[in-house]
Design a protein around this motif. Structure first.
Motif, PDB file in Angstrom:
ATOM      1  N   VAL A 152       0.720  -1.496   0.079  1.00 60.05           N
ATOM      2  CA  VAL A 152       0.397   0.244  -0.194  1.00 60.05           C
ATOM      3  C   VAL A 152       0.892   1.384  -0.061  1.00 60.05           C
ATOM      4  CG1 VAL A 152      -2.054  -0.879   0.981  1.00 60.05           C
ATOM      5  CG2 VAL A 152      -0.141  -0.323   2.677  1.00 60.05           C
ATOM      6  N   GLY A 219      -7.633  -3.454  -1.625  1.00 59.85           N
ATOM      7  CA  GLY A 219      -7.621  -2.034  -1.769  1.00 59.85           C
ATOM      8  C   GLY A 219      -8.876  -0.898  -1.961  1.00 59.85           C
ATOM      9  N   VAL A 262      -2.660   1.076  -4.395  1.00 59.19           N
ATOM     10  CA  VAL A 262      -2.398  -0.514  -4.246  1.00 59.19           C
ATOM     11  C   VAL A 262      -1.590  -1.162  -4.802  1.00 59.19           C
ATOM     12  CG1 VAL A 262      -3.301  -3.060  -3.241  1.00 59.19           C
ATOM     13  CG2 VAL A 262      -4.770  -0.948  -2.507  1.00 59.19           C
TER      14      VAL A 262
END
Length: 451
Positions: A152, A219, A262
Motif C-alpha cells: 500500500v 484495496g 495498492v
C-alpha cells in the motif's frame, strides 16, 4: 454443415440479433463513458488530520513469500499508528505465514481451519472472522480489505480518511489498483495496462458522474456501520462485485480514490491467469444471473436520477462479459449452418458505428490512458524506450483481453457450480516496500505523490 429447419433457424437468428444489439449497446456505452475520464484527475476533497480508525483485514493462505512485504508497507503508512491495526487471516496455512505475521506491531493473527465439507475461500474466511470477532473489529470506523501480496502507498490511509470525512455518505471507498511487477511478462504487462485503462476510463469517469465505483477484490475500505447493519453477505467467488451490486440495489454510495494506491502482484503465465479469471467469471455470472431481478426492481425505488443511472450502469456492467458468449455463438452457428454467413452483414449493419467505437475503445483511449497513468513507469525511459514500452503494454493488453474471453466462456457454463472451493493464485514476487519505493523514485515520482 447442416441445413436447419426454417423455424429453428429463425429463432437462432433472432437470438443472435438480440445478443448483437446488446453487445453493441454495451460497447457504445462504455466507449462514451471512457471519454469522460480524459480530464486530469484531481482531488475533490481536502487532506485532513488523521482521525478515523482503520483495521486492515488480510486473508492469507500459504503466503510466507509475500506477507512480510505487505505488513512492512502497512507499518510505514504516513498515518497515526494508534489509529490503525492489521489482522492476518491465516486461512488453513501450512507454512510460516502466521508465524511471520505475529512479529509485526499492531498485527494479530486469526487462525482458521476448515471442517469437512465446509465452504473454503476468501469470502468465507472473512465472514468467519467478522462473525467470531465482533468485539474487536467493531471498535474501528472502517475495515480495509487487501490481499497478502499487496503493497500500500504510504499516503493510502491519509487519502481514504480525508475522503470519508468529505463524503460521509460513502459506505465504501475503492483505492487505485496498481501493479508491482509490470515488466515481468506479457501477461503482467497486459494486466497492468488493463488496470491503467480501467482506473481512468471506468473508475474515474464514473466518479466524475457521481456513480458508484466498481469494487475491486482488494484495496477498498468499508464502513463498519454498514457491516454491523447488513452483516457479511458475500458468498460467491467475487465478493467485491457482490458488495457492489448490493450497494446499488440499496441505493448506498461507493466512491473512487485515484490517489490511494495498492500495488498488486499480477500473474505471469497463461495458466495462472486463466484459473484466476475463470474464478472471477464464475462469480460475475453468478451475481449477474441471481441479482438481475432485484436490481431491476430497485430501479423503481430510486430517490433521484443519479441513483437510477447508477443502478442502470450496474446492470449493464453485470452483463459486460456477454461479448465472449456472442462471439462463441457466431462461430458455432456459422459452423452449423452456412446461411448464417449470409446473415453476418445484417449483424454488422451498424458497421460505420462499430468501427469508430472499436477504435476508440481498443486503440485511441487505451494508448492515451496507458501513457498517462503509466507516467511514473515511462518517465526515466528514453524516447525510443517510451515508444517501445507503450507498444508492448498495448499489445499485451490486446493479448490478455483476447484470452480473457476463454475464461468468461468457461465461467458462463460453470457459474452454477458451488462457489466454495477457492483456487488461489500463488504469489512469489518478493518485492518489498523499499524496492517499490526505489523503483518509483527511479521513475522520478515519490510513492505518495501529491496532485
Amino acid at each position: 454443415m447442416l441445413n436447419l429447419p426454417i423455424g429453428i433457424f429463425k429463432i437462432l437468428w433472432i437470438l443472435l440479433f438480440v445478443l448483437s444489439t446488446i453487445t453493441f449497446g454495451n460497447l457504445a456505452f462504455y466507449s462514451l463513458l471512457s471519454i469522460y475520464g480524459l480530464k486530469k484527475p484531481k482531488r475533490d476533497y481536502e487532506l485532513k488530520e488523521d482521525s478515523r480508525t482503520f483495521l486492515f483485514i488480510i486473508p492469507a493462505h500459504n503466503e510466507e513469500a509475500v506477507i512480510e512485504n505487505c505488513l512492512q508497507s502497512i507499518e510505514q503508512l504516513d498515518y497515526d499508528s494508534k489509529k490503525y491495526a492489521s489482522v492476518v487471516l491465516s486461512d488453513n496455512c501450512e507454512d510460516r505465514t502466521a508465524e511471520l505475521s505475529s512479529n509485526y506491531r499492531n498485527t494479530t493473527v486469526f487462525y482458521n481451519t476448515y471442517k469437512e465439507a465446509e465452504p473454503k475461500g476468501k469470502p468465507h474466511v472473512i465472514g468467519k472472522y467478522l462473525n467470531e470477532n465482533t468485539n474487536y473489529w467493531q471498535e474501528f470506523d472502517y475495515i480495509v480489505l487487501i490481499d497478502a501480496d499487496n503493497l500500500v502507498s504510504s499516503n493510502f490511509l491519509k487519502e481514504i480518511n480525508s475522503q470519508f470525512i468529505s463524503a460521509p455518505e460513502s459506505m465504501v471507498i475503492q483505492g487505485y489498483l496498481d501493479t508491482k511487477n509490470i515488466s515481468d511478462s506479457i501477461i503482467s504487462r497486459g494486466y497492468a495496462a488493463a488496470y491503467f485503462i480501467t482506473n481512468r476510463a471506468i473508475q474515474y469517469s464514473k466518479h466524475r458522474l457521481s456513480w458508484n465505483t466498481a469494487i475491486g477484490g482488494t484495496g477498498f475500505a468499508m464502513a463498519t456501520k454498514y457491516i454491523k447493519e447488513k452483516g457479511w453477505q458475500p458468498k460467491s467467488y467475487t465478493e467485491d462485485f457482490e458488495i457492489q451490486v448490493a450497494l446499488s440495489i440499496e441505493g448506498k454510495k461507493s466512491s473512487w480514490n485515484h490517489f490511494a494506491r495498492v500495488y498488486d502482484e499480477k500473474p505471469n503465465s497463461i495458466n495462472v491467469s486463466h484459473v484466476q479469471r475463470t474464478r472471477w467469471s464464475q462469480g460475475h455470472w453468478y451475481i449477474a444471473f441471481s441479482k438481475t431481478y432485484q436490481l431491476i426492481k430497485s430501479f423503481f425505488k430510486s430517490e433521484n436520477l443519479v441513483q437510477l443511472f447508477n443502478k442502470v450502469e450496474t446492470l449493464i456492467y453485470s452483463y459486460s462479459m456477454l461479448r465472449a458468449i456472442w462471439l462463441l455463438l457466431i462461430v458455432i452457428l456459422i459452423g452449423v449452418d452456412a446461411r448464417f454467413i449470409e446473415k453476418l452483414p445484417s449483424l454488422f449493419s451498424l458497421f460505420y458505428f462499430w468501427i469508430p467505437f472499436e477504435l476508440l475503445n481498443y486503440v485511441i483511449l487505451p494508448l492515451v490512458y496507458i501513457f498517462q497513468e503509466g507516467e511514473e513507469y515511462f518517465l526515466k525511459l528514453s524516447y525510443y524506450g517510451k515508444i517501445k514500452e507503450l507498444f508492448l503494454l498495448w499489445i499485451s493488453f490486446f493479448f490478455t483481453t483476447f484470452i480473457y474471453n476463454f475464461a468468461q466462456i468457461q465461467g458462463f457454463f460453470t457459474w452454477f457450480f458451488p462457489q466454495n472451493n477457492w483456487k488461489k493464485t500463488d504469489h512469489t514476487r518478493n518485492i518489498n516496500y523499499d524496492d517499490l519505493s526505489e523503483k518509483v523514485k527511479k521513475r522520478g515520482v515519490p510513492i505518495n505523490k501529491k496532485d
